[in-house]
Design a protein around this motif. Structure first.
Motif: not given
Length: 307
Positions: A185-203, A214-222
């Motif tokens: 979390k400390f590094n998130y804004s510093y390196k703009k890493s989006m490798a984590n599927p949870v971070d990608i889904s929140i974005e 639906t849950l299926e649609e969000i899961a499909r996004s990652v």
């Protein structure tokens, strides 16, 4: 008591070293009694570059916790019977009251930032660290912001021990500690890493607050199965994905209620919820008050200049 050999080895110091030992009278008079300070406070802090022959051995430990953060070189740390090797990027927390020893490598001496600290919240912080790291030792990505935060803490301590200074320094030190516990979390804004599927889904959720998924649609996004994604998301956030999505929708609704003149029906529609009554029930369940009551209370606070 510290090893006498260690004192002999280190008495000449290290080029560029710096250290501050807070007066014990300040610690007992201010840090231990002030509610803003007593949770977590520094007792000693410093930086040792290329610390050749740096060595400490304490058979009975200290009444403080010790943080060692290595950014270059390497060294060894032993806590009771468990040995650890630290190299660039590694940190370790040495618990209070535990026997320990640590030494810089003779051929490749470490460069370390370090601090001794105490407080009634520290045990809880260390339990959280152990829950996440499974060890007193961990690894963090190098981040200039972490070093700047340390330097800011140190430079403010150099200016003296006023209550304002101590409060600022120790609140900042809690942030510094959290950067090791929550490195991602400390590094998130510093390196703009989006490798984590949870971070990608929140974005994905944040960019699509106007939609309903639906849950299926969000899961499909990652590109994950719903079951795998749901388990991973809950493990990292503590919430099921749809519940989390609803929370950030309501967070946005609070902003609309506070900063715009949109009606509740319009806010509901803007957030992709066609039924304003369903929206009101969801809002009330999450926030504890209805949207209308929330808006009225915020307006009253603005009028009385509390916000």
């Amino acid at each position: 008591m510290e090893n006498e050999t260690a004192d002999i080895k280190k008495k000449e110091g290290f080029n560029g070293q710096k250290a501050i030992v807070l007066p014990r009278s300040i610690i007992s008079k201010d840090c231990m009694t002030n509610p803003l300070l007593s949770g977590t406070y520094i007792t000693d802090i410093g930086f040792y570059p290329k610390a050749k022959f740096h060595y400490r051995e304490r058979d009975h430990g200290l009444d403080q916790y010790i943080l060692l953060y290595c950014i270059d070189g390497k060294g060894d740390v032993k806590i009771e019977k468990t040995a650890h090797t630290l190299s660039a990027g590694n940190f370790i927390i040495i618990p209070a009251e535990k026997s320990h020893a640590y030494a810089s490598d003779k051929n490749n001496p470490w460069t370390i930032y370090w601090a001794h600290f105490k407080g009634h919240l520290v045990k809880s912080l260390i339990r959280l660290l152990l829950k996440r790291q499974k060890s007193y030792k961990g690894f963090v990505q190098f981040n200039e912001s972490r070093i700047k935060l340390f330097d800011e803490i140190y430079s403010n301590l150099e200016r003296g021990y006023s209550i304002d200074n101590l409060c600022y320094v120790n609140i900042s030190f809690s942030h510094f500690l959290s950067s090791f516990i929550f490195d991602e979390k400390f590094n998130y804004s510093y390196k703009k890493s989006m490798a984590n599927p949870v971070d990608i889904s929140i974005e994905f959720m944040q960019k699509n607050l106007h939609a309903t998924f639906t849950l299926e649609e969000i899961a499909r996004s990652v590109n994950l199965s719903p079951s795998h994604f749901s388990a991973l998301f809950k493990e990292q956030t503590g919430f099921a994905p749809i519940k989390y999505f609803n929370h950030i929708k309501i967070q946005k609704a609070c902003q609309y209620l506070q900063f715009t003149d949109l009606r509740i029906k319009e806010i509901s529609a803007t957030l992709g919820i066609d039924d304003p009554y369903y929206f009101s029930r969801m809002f009330s369940k999450i926030m504890g008050v209805s949207p209308q009551d929330y808006k009225v209370k915020r307006e009253m606070l603005r009028e009385t200049k509390f916000l």
